[in-house]
Design a protein around this motif. Sequence first.
Motif, PDB file in Angstrom:
ATOM      1  N   GLU A  90       9.669  -2.345  -1.177  1.00 23.65           N
ATOM      2  CA  GLU A  90      10.996  -3.286  -1.573  1.00 23.65           C
ATOM      3  C   GLU A  90      10.388  -4.283  -2.700  1.00 23.65           C
ATOM      4  O   GLU A  90      11.051  -4.328  -3.869  1.00 23.65           O
ATOM      5  CB  GLU A  90      11.731  -3.914  -0.634  1.00 23.65           C
ATOM      6  N   ARG A  91       9.396  -4.887  -2.512  1.00 18.00           N
ATOM      7  CA  ARG A  91       8.745  -5.860  -3.191  1.00 18.00           C
ATOM      8  C   ARG A  91       8.432  -5.021  -4.749  1.00 18.00           C
ATOM      9  O   ARG A  91       8.565  -5.635  -5.920  1.00 18.00           O
ATOM     10  CB  ARG A  91       7.671  -6.782  -3.166  1.00 18.00           C
ATOM     11  N   LYS A  93       9.459  -2.354  -5.749  1.00 20.15           N
ATOM     12  CA  LYS A  93      10.740  -1.910  -6.524  1.00 20.15           C
ATOM     13  C   LYS A  93      11.300  -3.141  -7.569  1.00 20.15           C
ATOM     14  O   LYS A  93      11.534  -3.065  -8.589  1.00 20.15           O
ATOM     15  CB  LYS A  93      11.882  -1.308  -5.586  1.00 20.15           C
ATOM     16  N   ASP A  94      11.422  -4.312  -6.597  1.00 11.52           N
ATOM     17  CA  ASP A  94      11.899  -5.396  -7.319  1.00 11.52           C
ATOM     18  C   ASP A  94      11.351  -5.781  -8.455  1.00 11.52           C
ATOM     19  O   ASP A  94      11.634  -6.296  -9.547  1.00 11.52           O
ATOM     20  CB  ASP A  94      11.959  -6.635  -6.398  1.00 11.52           C
ATOM     21  N   LEU A  95       9.858  -5.628  -8.435  1.00 10.60           N
ATOM     22  CA  LEU A  95       9.033  -6.007  -9.622  1.00 10.60           C
ATOM     23  C   LEU A  95       8.807  -4.920 -10.571  1.00 10.60           C
ATOM     24  O   LEU A  95       7.973  -5.029 -11.725  1.00 10.60           O
ATOM     25  CB  LEU A  95       7.321  -6.286  -9.170  1.00 10.60           C
TER      26      LEU A  95
END
Length: 263
Positions: A90-91, A93-95
Amino acid sequence: MEKDMIGSEELQEFTVKYYEDRLIKGIENFHPGGIDYTEKLAMEAGVREGTRILDVASGSGETALYLAMRFKAEVVGFDLSEKMVAHATERAKDLGLRHLATFKKGDVHKMPFAKGSFDAAISECSLCLFRDKVQVIQNIAHGVKSGKKVAVSDVITKGEIPKELHTPLLYACCLAGAQPLKETMDIFIKAGLKNVVGYELTADIKDPWKEELPVLYHEVMNAFKDAIRLGVYEPKDESELDRMAERLLSEKFGYAIVSGIVL
Ligand SMILES: C[S@@+](CC[C@H](N)C(=O)[O-])C[C@H]1O[C@@H](n2cnc3c(N)ncnc32)[C@H](O)[C@@H]1O
């Protein structure tokens, strides 16, 4: 903790759950020295732009994402915890780093990577948690190209650790399973790596434990308090326990890098 508990499935599950609980509490950094020590480990492993690197026991993904951002390295994180892998993905993807950082669930004792598929491998603060350390270093080395490096950083011991600190909790937080630097280097040698080097990172730093990783300090304080409750120690006031915990951590534990070249 009984000696035969070390290496048991039960202790491994307890350890993974311990880190998942910390992640739920919002703690993402699970090693001493933060990014500074990650940077030193990356230098030791020879990471540079475009390096394809394996991060073993990648936890929350902090290290892998840092290496992807800092070096544009292509990083594969590998961890036993499904929750860690999902969080790290998830991290990424976020970044906007999904093209560089991917995460896979699995056990280091059975690694799925093809021979020579990485330019380097690292593992931060995790070797002390694995039951068959020589086999794990061999498994990691299998995935790395010949002539390239495996580099780990880990907690080391610098003297005898009191028996009452050999608890599952202090094992999970990397203290009870730690070994002297020389033994960690011997693991690399037994695993067949060449040009094995090891050096301590904590040597010049004053009391990094309490400031940088207060969780370790608190776990030691709790272990001392348990020992008092069980009658192993005489009752002591908080300030004396505080001094004991600080002394123990700064005198008996350190943090070191060990690396070796894959044949
Ligand atoms: C101390 S944390 C270190 C995480 C990360 N390397 C860091 O420095 O923040 C230990 C990690 O090892 C993972 N782990 C423990 N046993 C494992 C195993 N047998 N195979 C793969 N990962 C394991 C845990 O899930 C946890 O994320």
